[in-house]
Design a protein around this motif. Structure first.
Motif, PDB file in Angstrom:
ATOM      1  N   VAL A 185      74.383  14.319 -93.753  1.00 61.66           N
ATOM      2  CA  VAL A 185      75.465  15.060 -93.061  1.00 61.66           C
ATOM      3  C   VAL A 185      75.244  14.737 -91.352  1.00 61.66           C
ATOM      4  CG1 VAL A 185      76.289  17.201 -92.217  1.00 61.66           C
ATOM      5  CG2 VAL A 185      75.469  16.614 -94.482  1.00 61.66           C
ATOM      6  N   GLU A 186      76.341  14.114 -90.691  1.00 70.01           N
ATOM      7  CA  GLU A 186      76.162  13.709 -89.408  1.00 70.01           C
ATOM      8  C   GLU A 186      76.422  15.170 -88.381  1.00 70.01           C
ATOM      9  OE1 GLU A 186      79.631  11.381 -87.881  1.00 70.01           O
ATOM     10  OE2 GLU A 186      78.853   9.576 -89.444  1.00 70.01           O
ATOM     11  N   MET A 187      75.660  15.012 -87.583  1.00 69.16           N
ATOM     12  CA  MET A 187      75.118  16.381 -86.854  1.00 69.16           C
ATOM     13  C   MET A 187      75.540  16.283 -85.322  1.00 69.16           C
ATOM     14  SD  MET A 187      74.005  18.298 -88.912  1.00 69.16           S
ATOM     15  CE  MET A 187      73.210  19.805 -88.313  1.00 69.16           C
ATOM     16  N   ASP A 188      76.334  17.193 -84.604  1.00 66.86           N
ATOM     17  CA  ASP A 188      76.631  17.215 -83.172  1.00 66.86           C
ATOM     18  C   ASP A 188      75.228  17.989 -82.505  1.00 66.86           C
ATOM     19  OD1 ASP A 188      78.992  16.018 -82.979  1.00 66.86           O
ATOM     20  OD2 ASP A 188      80.088  17.738 -83.598  1.00 66.86           O
ATOM     21  N   ALA A 189      74.751  17.358 -81.445  1.00 70.19           N
ATOM     22  CA  ALA A 189      74.028  18.028 -80.397  1.00 70.19           C
ATOM     23  C   ALA A 189      74.692  18.504 -79.358  1.00 70.19           C
ATOM     24  CB  ALA A 189      72.824  17.178 -80.042  1.00 70.19           C
ATOM     25  N   ASP A 190      73.911  19.797 -78.728  1.00 66.17           N
ATOM     26  CA  ASP A 190      74.906  20.631 -77.509  1.00 66.17           C
ATOM     27  C   ASP A 190      74.375  19.761 -76.435  1.00 66.17           C
ATOM     28  OD1 ASP A 190      72.032  21.362 -77.637  1.00 66.17           O
ATOM     29  OD2 ASP A 190      72.400  23.352 -77.372  1.00 66.17           O
ATOM     30  N   ILE A 191      73.454  18.940 -76.395  1.00 62.35           N
ATOM     31  CA  ILE A 191      73.490  18.136 -75.151  1.00 62.35           C
ATOM     32  C   ILE A 191      73.465  16.645 -75.658  1.00 62.35           C
ATOM     33  CG2 ILE A 191      72.006  19.909 -74.004  1.00 62.35           C
ATOM     34  CD1 ILE A 191      69.607  18.087 -74.754  1.00 62.35           C
ATOM     35  N   GLU A 192      73.531  15.850 -74.629  1.00 61.56           N
ATOM     36  CA  GLU A 192      73.263  14.348 -74.782  1.00 61.56           C
ATOM     37  C   GLU A 192      71.833  13.840 -74.807  1.00 61.56           C
ATOM     38  OE1 GLU A 192      76.097  10.418 -73.321  1.00 61.56           O
ATOM     39  OE2 GLU A 192      75.108  11.651 -71.852  1.00 61.56           O
ATOM     40  N   ALA A 193      71.551  13.502 -76.151  1.00 59.90           N
ATOM     41  CA  ALA A 193      70.197  12.962 -76.292  1.00 59.90           C
ATOM     42  C   ALA A 193      69.752  11.695 -75.727  1.00 59.90           C
ATOM     43  CB  ALA A 193      69.879  13.431 -77.673  1.00 59.90           C
ATOM     44  N   ILE A 194      69.833  11.581 -74.579  1.00 58.64           N
ATOM     45  CA  ILE A 194      69.415  10.269 -73.789  1.00 58.64           C
ATOM     46  C   ILE A 194      67.956   9.838 -74.263  1.00 58.64           C
ATOM     47  CG2 ILE A 194      69.448   8.929 -71.964  1.00 58.64           C
ATOM     48  CD1 ILE A 194      71.860  10.656 -70.919  1.00 58.64           C
ATOM     49  N   TRP A 195      67.803   8.699 -74.643  1.00 59.43           N
ATOM     50  CA  TRP A 195      66.236   8.413 -75.116  1.00 59.43           C
ATOM     51  C   TRP A 195      65.669   7.945 -73.568  1.00 59.43           C
ATOM     52  CZ3 TRP A 195      62.677   4.615 -74.130  1.00 59.43           C
ATOM     53  CH2 TRP A 195      61.644   4.499 -75.207  1.00 59.43           C
ATOM     54  N   THR A 196      64.352   8.355 -73.220  1.00 58.24           N
ATOM     55  CA  THR A 196      63.627   7.931 -72.138  1.00 58.24           C
ATOM     56  C   THR A 196      62.314   7.856 -72.386  1.00 58.24           C
ATOM     57  OG1 THR A 196      63.227  10.277 -71.142  1.00 58.24           O
ATOM     58  CG2 THR A 196      65.126   9.233 -70.346  1.00 58.24           C
ATOM     59  N   SER A 197      61.329   7.262 -71.681  1.00 61.02           N
ATOM     60  CA  SER A 197      60.094   7.242 -72.063  1.00 61.02           C
ATOM     61  C   SER A 197      59.167   7.941 -71.281  1.00 61.02           C
ATOM     62  CB  SER A 197      59.433   5.648 -72.159  1.00 61.02           C
ATOM     63  OG  SER A 197      59.604   5.330 -70.947  1.00 61.02           O
ATOM     64  N   ASP A 198      59.655   8.894 -70.608  1.00 58.65           N
ATOM     65  CA  ASP A 198      58.812   9.656 -69.725  1.00 58.65           C
ATOM     66  C   ASP A 198      58.470  11.234 -70.201  1.00 58.65           C
ATOM     67  OD1 ASP A 198      61.312  11.295 -69.998  1.00 58.65           O
ATOM     68  OD2 ASP A 198      62.028  11.093 -67.786  1.00 58.65           O
ATOM     69  N   LEU A 199      58.663  11.190 -71.607  1.00 58.23           N
ATOM     70  CA  LEU A 199      57.981  12.498 -72.068  1.00 58.23           C
ATOM     71  C   LEU A 199      58.817  13.859 -71.706  1.00 58.23           C
ATOM     72  CD1 LEU A 199      54.423  11.499 -72.561  1.00 58.23           C
ATOM     73  CD2 LEU A 199      56.280  11.495 -74.113  1.00 58.23           C
ATOM     74  N   SER A 200      59.946  13.778 -71.215  1.00 58.71           N
ATOM     75  CA  SER A 200      60.760  15.049 -70.787  1.00 58.71           C
ATOM     76  C   SER A 200      60.624  15.934 -71.924  1.00 58.71           C
ATOM     77  CB  SER A 200      61.931  14.498 -70.074  1.00 58.71           C
ATOM     78  OG  SER A 200      62.970  13.741 -71.143  1.00 58.71           O
ATOM     79  N   MET A 201      61.074  15.504 -73.077  1.00 58.03           N
ATOM     80  CA  MET A 201      60.992  16.289 -74.327  1.00 58.03           C
ATOM     81  C   MET A 201      62.274  17.400 -74.497  1.00 58.03           C
ATOM     82  SD  MET A 201      56.948  16.761 -75.673  1.00 58.03           S
ATOM     83  CE  MET A 201      55.807  15.312 -75.195  1.00 58.03           C
ATOM     84  N   PRO A 202      63.479  17.295 -74.290  1.00 60.30           N
ATOM     85  CA  PRO A 202      64.565  17.943 -74.200  1.00 60.30           C
ATOM     86  C   PRO A 202      64.560  18.881 -75.481  1.00 60.30           C
ATOM     87  CG  PRO A 202      65.399  15.792 -74.485  1.00 60.30           C
ATOM     88  CD  PRO A 202      63.748  15.603 -74.198  1.00 60.30           C
ATOM     89  N   VAL A 203      64.940  20.014 -75.372  1.00 54.67           N
ATOM     90  CA  VAL A 203      65.379  20.959 -76.489  1.00 54.67           C
ATOM     91  C   VAL A 203      66.926  21.138 -76.725  1.00 54.67           C
ATOM     92  CG1 VAL A 203      65.255  23.423 -77.101  1.00 54.67           C
ATOM     93  CG2 VAL A 203      63.241  22.499 -75.801  1.00 54.67           C
ATOM     94  N   LEU A 204      67.402  20.820 -77.929  1.00 58.19           N
ATOM     95  CA  LEU A 204      68.713  20.867 -78.478  1.00 58.19           C
ATOM     96  C   LEU A 204      68.829  21.532 -79.594  1.00 58.19           C
ATOM     97  CD1 LEU A 204      68.778  18.461 -80.659  1.00 58.19           C
ATOM     98  CD2 LEU A 204      68.707  17.052 -78.841  1.00 58.19           C
ATOM     99  N   ASN A 205      70.159  21.982 -79.732  1.00 61.38           N
ATOM    100  CA  ASN A 205      70.688  22.556 -81.115  1.00 61.38           C
ATOM    101  C   ASN A 205      71.576  21.542 -81.852  1.00 61.38           C
ATOM    102  OD1 ASN A 205      69.353  25.411 -80.646  1.00 61.38           O
ATOM    103  ND2 ASN A 205      70.552  25.043 -78.639  1.00 61.38           N
ATOM    104  N   LEU A 206      71.669  21.647 -83.118  1.00 54.43           N
ATOM    105  CA  LEU A 206      72.485  20.642 -83.880  1.00 54.43           C
ATOM    106  C   LEU A 206      73.185  21.554 -84.907  1.00 54.43           C
ATOM    107  CD1 LEU A 206      69.763  18.134 -85.310  1.00 54.43           C
ATOM    108  CD2 LEU A 206      71.353  17.971 -83.291  1.00 54.43           C
ATOM    109  N   THR A 207      74.510  21.225 -85.067  1.00 54.81           N
ATOM    110  CA  THR A 207      75.286  21.680 -85.759  1.00 54.81           C
ATOM    111  C   THR A 207      76.438  20.431 -86.625  1.00 54.81           C
ATOM    112  OG1 THR A 207      77.112  21.912 -84.135  1.00 54.81           O
ATOM    113  CG2 THR A 207      75.733  23.923 -84.567  1.00 54.81           C
ATOM    114  N   ASP A 208      76.706  20.721 -87.779  1.00 52.10           N
ATOM    115  CA  ASP A 208      77.277  19.765 -88.505  1.00 52.10           C
ATOM    116  C   ASP A 208      78.625  19.622 -87.735  1.00 52.10           C
ATOM    117  OD1 ASP A 208      77.824  22.430 -89.540  1.00 52.10           O
ATOM    118  OD2 ASP A 208      79.214  21.482 -90.858  1.00 52.10           O
ATOM    119  N   THR A 209      79.098  18.142 -87.953  1.00 48.58           N
ATOM    120  CA  THR A 209      80.351  17.885 -87.202  1.00 48.58           C
ATOM    121  C   THR A 209      81.489  18.400 -88.214  1.00 48.58           C
ATOM    122  OG1 THR A 209      80.242  15.651 -88.450  1.00 48.58           O
ATOM    123  CG2 THR A 209      79.540  16.102 -86.291  1.00 48.58           C
TER     124      THR A 209
END
Length: 209
Positions: A185-209
């Motif tokens: 199942v494809e999921m939508d995130a409530d924030i744009e999950a941009i990859w970085t190597s700075d260990l910012s570790m964002p918190v997000l929520n997922l819902t099905d599309t």
């Protein structure tokens, strides 16, 4: 005697754990825990949420190295073994081979606070998959609130195995493998999950599309 003084700078710091006996993260850090935003090991991470440690990294293990993300400059020493209760190191559930990834020196983590399909929470046997375009770059069994999902990055030392993995600025997408049906199942995130190597570790929520 294992006593080491660590001088932390605000941001990412690479440290070792000098004792042979594994210890709970909060106990080992002691009073220094309040100055630590997050920790990362090999494919595991922990996030400090108002004094509560969430994620798969729940204990320090002897001889291992860790990234410590500090909110301030500070110095500390791990609490001595005499004051610590030996911790049982929780094993991260082994993923099916087709969803396993190469451990990279370049890694990021996304903490999934909630994940719902058709309004229902995931089950413990459902797997969250992280993608860079069509390549799986990380996966984790759902373990409840703040499940940490790793996302591996391109590593020049293993370029052949990580060629399709993330580089800074890539947007990570997510799917869920539903255990009861085998459906992906494809999921939508409530924030744009941009990859970085700075260990910012964002918190997000997922819902099905």
């Amino acid at each position: 005697d294992g006593q080491v003084v660590y001088n932390m700078g605000a941001g990412n710091n690479l440290i070792s754990y000098p004792f042979a006996t594994a210890a709970n993260v909060a106990d080992a850090l002691g009073n220094a825990a309040g100055d630590v935003y997050a920790l990362a090991g090999e494919g595991q991470a922990a996030l400090n949420i108002s004094g509560n440690w969430v994620g798969s990294l729940q204990a320090f293990e002897g001889g291992n190295g860790y990234w410590l993300v500090a909110t301030n400059d500070f110095s500390f020493s791990f609490s001595g073994l005499g004051s610590l209760t030996r911790a049982e190191v929780a094993e991260v559930r082994t993923l099916p081979l087709e969803y396993s990834v190469t451990q990279s020196e370049q890694q990021a983590f996304f903490f999934v606070n909630s994940a719902k399909i058709l309004g229902e929470d995931l089950s413990d046997n459902d797997i969250i998959l992280a993608y860079n375009n069509d390549a799986i770059v990380g996966a984790r069994y759902w373990s409840g609130e703040y499940t940490d999902v790793p996302a591996m990055g391109f590593d020049s030392f293993s370029a052949d195995r990580t060629a399709d993995y993330c580089t800074p600025g890539d947007v990570v997408t997510f799917k869920v493998l539903v255990a009861s049906t085998g459906q992906l199942v494809e999921m939508d995130a409530d924030i744009e999950a941009i990859w970085t190597s700075d260990l910012s570790m964002p918190v997000l929520n997922l819902t099905d599309t």
